[in-house]
Motif scaffolding. Structure first.
Motif, PDB file in Angstrom:
ATOM      1  N   ALA A  17       0.850  -1.184   0.000  1.00  0.00           N
ATOM      2  CA  ALA A  17       0.000   0.000   0.000  1.00  0.00           C
ATOM      3  C   ALA A  17       0.886   1.234   0.000  1.00  0.00           C
ATOM      4  O   ALA A  17       2.090   1.153   0.279  1.00  0.00           O
ATOM      5  N   ARG A  18       0.295   2.369  -0.308  1.00  0.00           N
ATOM      6  CA  ARG A  18       1.055   3.612  -0.382  1.00  0.00           C
ATOM      7  C   ARG A  18       1.767   3.904   0.940  1.00  0.00           C
ATOM      8  O   ARG A  18       1.247   3.611   2.019  1.00  0.00           O
ATOM      9  N   ALA A  19       2.949   4.485   0.832  1.00  0.00           N
ATOM     10  CA  ALA A  19       3.755   4.768   2.018  1.00  0.00           C
ATOM     11  C   ALA A  19       2.998   5.640   3.023  1.00  0.00           C
ATOM     12  O   ALA A  19       3.166   5.502   4.240  1.00  0.00           O
ATOM     13  N   GLY A  20       2.127   6.519   2.520  1.00  0.00           N
ATOM     14  CA  GLY A  20       1.387   7.401   3.401  1.00  0.00           C
ATOM     15  C   GLY A  20       0.405   6.688   4.309  1.00  0.00           C
ATOM     16  O   GLY A  20      -0.061   7.269   5.304  1.00  0.00           O
ATOM     17  N   LEU A  21       0.084   5.432   4.010  1.00  0.00           N
ATOM     18  CA  LEU A  21      -0.842   4.667   4.846  1.00  0.00           C
ATOM     19  C   LEU A  21      -0.126   3.905   5.962  1.00  0.00           C
ATOM     20  O   LEU A  21      -0.775   3.421   6.897  1.00  0.00           O
ATOM     21  N   TRP A  22       1.171   3.809   5.875  1.00  0.00           N
ATOM     22  CA  TRP A  22       1.936   2.977   6.802  1.00  0.00           C
ATOM     23  C   TRP A  22       1.777   3.405   8.253  1.00  0.00           C
ATOM     24  O   TRP A  22       1.533   2.575   9.136  1.00  0.00           O
ATOM     25  N   ASP A  23       1.894   4.674   8.530  1.00  0.00           N
ATOM     26  CA  ASP A  23       1.882   5.150   9.919  1.00  0.00           C
ATOM     27  C   ASP A  23       0.564   4.860  10.620  1.00  0.00           C
ATOM     28  O   ASP A  23       0.537   4.653  11.844  1.00  0.00           O
ATOM     29  N   ALA A  24      -0.540   4.854   9.874  1.00  0.00           N
ATOM     30  CA  ALA A  24      -1.837   4.574  10.492  1.00  0.00           C
ATOM     31  C   ALA A  24      -2.103   3.071  10.594  1.00  0.00           C
ATOM     32  O   ALA A  24      -2.642   2.602  11.602  1.00  0.00           O
ATOM     33  N   TRP A  25      -1.704   2.335   9.561  1.00  0.00           N
ATOM     34  CA  TRP A  25      -2.062   0.927   9.504  1.00  0.00           C
ATOM     35  C   TRP A  25      -1.102  -0.002  10.238  1.00  0.00           C
ATOM     36  O   TRP A  25      -1.533  -0.995  10.846  1.00  0.00           O
ATOM     37  N   ALA A  26       0.195   0.272  10.179  1.00  0.00           N
ATOM     38  CA  ALA A  26       1.160  -0.649  10.784  1.00  0.00           C
ATOM     39  C   ALA A  26       0.901  -0.862  12.280  1.00  0.00           C
ATOM     40  O   ALA A  26       0.849  -2.017  12.745  1.00  0.00           O
ATOM     41  N   PRO A  27       0.720   0.185  13.082  1.00  0.00           N
ATOM     42  CA  PRO A  27       0.452  -0.051  14.514  1.00  0.00           C
ATOM     43  C   PRO A  27      -0.845  -0.811  14.751  1.00  0.00           C
ATOM     44  O   PRO A  27      -0.903  -1.686  15.642  1.00  0.00           O
ATOM     45  N   ALA A  28      -1.879  -0.504  13.970  1.00  0.00           N
ATOM     46  CA  ALA A  28      -3.161  -1.175  14.163  1.00  0.00           C
ATOM     47  C   ALA A  28      -3.073  -2.653  13.798  1.00  0.00           C
ATOM     48  O   ALA A  28      -3.612  -3.517  14.510  1.00  0.00           O
ATOM     49  N   LEU A  29      -2.383  -2.973  12.694  1.00  0.00           N
ATOM     50  CA  LEU A  29      -2.245  -4.370  12.285  1.00  0.00           C
ATOM     51  C   LEU A  29      -1.384  -5.155  13.271  1.00  0.00           C
ATOM     52  O   LEU A  29      -1.690  -6.309  13.605  1.00  0.00           O
ATOM     53  N   ARG A  30      -0.320  -4.544  13.750  1.00  0.00           N
ATOM     54  CA  ARG A  30       0.541  -5.234  14.717  1.00  0.00           C
ATOM     55  C   ARG A  30      -0.161  -5.448  16.051  1.00  0.00           C
ATOM     56  O   ARG A  30       0.031  -6.472  16.711  1.00  0.00           O
ATOM     57  N   ALA A  31      -0.998  -4.490  16.437  1.00  0.00           N
ATOM     58  CA  ALA A  31      -1.741  -4.650  17.689  1.00  0.00           C
ATOM     59  C   ALA A  31      -2.781  -5.758  17.566  1.00  0.00           C
ATOM     60  O   ALA A  31      -3.011  -6.523  18.519  1.00  0.00           O
ATOM     61  N   ALA A  32      -3.415  -5.854  16.401  1.00  0.00           N
ATOM     62  CA  ALA A  32      -4.449  -6.866  16.199  1.00  0.00           C
ATOM     63  C   ALA A  32      -3.864  -8.248  15.966  1.00  0.00           C
ATOM     64  O   ALA A  32      -4.509  -9.262  16.274  1.00  0.00           O
ATOM     65  N   CYS A  33      -2.643  -8.301  15.437  1.00  0.00           N
ATOM     66  CA  CYS A  33      -2.020  -9.583  15.105  1.00  0.00           C
ATOM     67  C   CYS A  33      -0.531  -9.512  15.455  1.00  0.00           C
ATOM     68  O   CYS A  33       0.325  -9.369  14.583  1.00  0.00           O
ATOM     69  N   PRO A  34      -0.188  -9.606  16.747  1.00  0.00           N
ATOM     70  CA  PRO A  34       1.201  -9.411  17.182  1.00  0.00           C
ATOM     71  C   PRO A  34       2.187 -10.412  16.585  1.00  0.00           C
ATOM     72  O   PRO A  34       3.392 -10.138  16.542  1.00  0.00           O
ATOM     73  N   GLU A  35       1.682 -11.541  16.129  1.00  0.00           N
ATOM     74  CA  GLU A  35       2.588 -12.576  15.626  1.00  0.00           C
ATOM     75  C   GLU A  35       3.113 -12.306  14.222  1.00  0.00           C
ATOM     76  O   GLU A  35       3.998 -13.032  13.744  1.00  0.00           O
ATOM     77  N   ILE A  36       2.632 -11.254  13.546  1.00  0.00           N
ATOM     78  CA  ILE A  36       3.091 -11.011  12.182  1.00  0.00           C
ATOM     79  C   ILE A  36       4.386 -10.200  12.179  1.00  0.00           C
ATOM     80  O   ILE A  36       4.647  -9.404  13.073  1.00  0.00           O
ATOM     81  N   GLU A  37       5.159 -10.419  11.129  1.00  0.00           N
ATOM     82  CA  GLU A  37       6.292  -9.561  10.801  1.00  0.00           C
ATOM     83  C   GLU A  37       5.852  -8.738   9.597  1.00  0.00           C
ATOM     84  O   GLU A  37       5.838  -9.227   8.467  1.00  0.00           O
ATOM     85  N   LEU A  38       5.456  -7.519   9.839  1.00  0.00           N
ATOM     86  CA  LEU A  38       4.896  -6.656   8.802  1.00  0.00           C
ATOM     87  C   LEU A  38       5.995  -5.744   8.270  1.00  0.00           C
ATOM     88  O   LEU A  38       6.674  -5.057   9.035  1.00  0.00           O
TER      89      LEU A  38
END
Length: 306
Positions: A7-28
């Motif tokens: 996804a676009r780099a501008g979406l990273w700051d909002a999505w990365a923390p939310a995805l890691r919080a919802a699924c801590p086992e991933i390496e994103l």
């Protein structure tokens, strides 16, 4: 579990923390060998150079999870062989229900009729909601959310979908009954996806079926409406008004006639937004299902386009 953020780099700051919080086992991550990834999180606009993403090197990926409800900008990619899932975000559905309910209420109450010009317009009294007929084209997650909100306010709501699949508490007409669905629609809410079957569904012939004075609310896809036919129909008062949130070309060009037409209200594709806090748990559940080899949620049927 290695997950590529496509996804676009501008979406990273909002999505990365939310995805890691919802699924801590991933390496994103946004970088790495495509062959090393177990799944992709995808949003249109990637790659940012305007090219089409080549999915061929992602040989291990068991899932491509879209962050958008609409998948028309990815489903036709010939390199995509991995399972593709659309996003069904409860926050997006809630936002869509609020948008459509707000504009439906505005049309129902005739709120734009009361110009603050010293004229006492006591004769413009709206009916009660029970006497106002609303048709919703598209009875997926978003259509059902809107139908629930509007029936809760007492409106006479009927749905329409190609399949006519029953929806609890909402009369739903099938594809061949489109004329019937439109003929009753004092307020018409359009929430259909962009497919070969839905493009220009509202054209000169079908727009003419609407009751005089009807209002259209299109928050589905811009391709649902023949723009030239809509302007001609508005000039005839059938419909009387159109609230448009989606367009064939976005942003809507400044010289587009919709901006100047008195029967059109333009909103800038803000009816509903995928929200990381409510959507990340949906993506997390699908990532876990993919790794466990379990059935995926909201798997796209590519023959239907959604």
């Amino acid at each position: 579990m290695r997950v590529f953020f496509a996804a676009r780099a501008g979406l990273w700051d909002a999505w990365a923390p939310a995805l890691r919080a919802a699924c801590p086992e991933i390496e994103l991550t946004r970088t790495g060998d495509p062959a090393s990834f177990d799944a992709l999180i995808y949003a249109p606009g990637f790659p940012e150079d305007g090219s089409e993403l080549d999915f061929t090197p992602f040989i291990r990926a068991r899932l491509v999870q879209s962050l958008w409800a609409g998948v028309e900008r990815i489903v036709t990619n010939p390199t995509l062989t991995q399972p593709l899932c659309r996003m069904v975000d409860p926050g997006l559905a809630r936002g869509m229900a609020e948008y459509c309910t707000g504009w439906a209420m505005r049309a129902h109450l005739g709120m734009d009729a009361y110009a603050q010009d010293g004229t006492w317009r006591h004769g413009a009294v709206p009916p009660l909601a029970a006497n106002r007929r609303i048709t919703i084209l598209g009875m997926g997650e978003l259509g059902r959310a809107c139908a629930t909100a509007l029936t809760g306010l007492g409106f006479d709501v009927t749905g329409w979908s190609q399949s006519g699949r029953p929806v609890a508490g909402i009369p739903t007409l099938p594809g061949p009954a489109l004329h019937q669905a439109l003929a009753r629609a004092e307020i018409l809410i359009c929430l259909l996806p962009d497919t070969a079957q839905t493009q220009d569904l509202l054209n000169a012939d079908t727009l003419a079926l609407l009751p005089p004075g009807a209002t259209i609310i299109n928050a589905g896809r811009g391709t649902l409406i023949d723009e030239t036919a809509l302007i001609a129909a508005l000039d005839k008062g059938r419909p009387a008004h159109a609230v448009l949130d989606v367009f064939r070309h976005e942003p809507l060009p400044p010289d587009h006639p919709f901006w100047r037409h008195p029967g059109v209200t333009v909103t800038p594709h803000i009816a509903a937004e995928t929200r990381p806090t409510t959507a990340a748990p949906v993506a997390a559940e699908n990532l876990r299902r993919a790794m466990r080899g379990e059935p995926l949620l909201y798997l796209v049927d590519r023959s239907r386009g959604y």
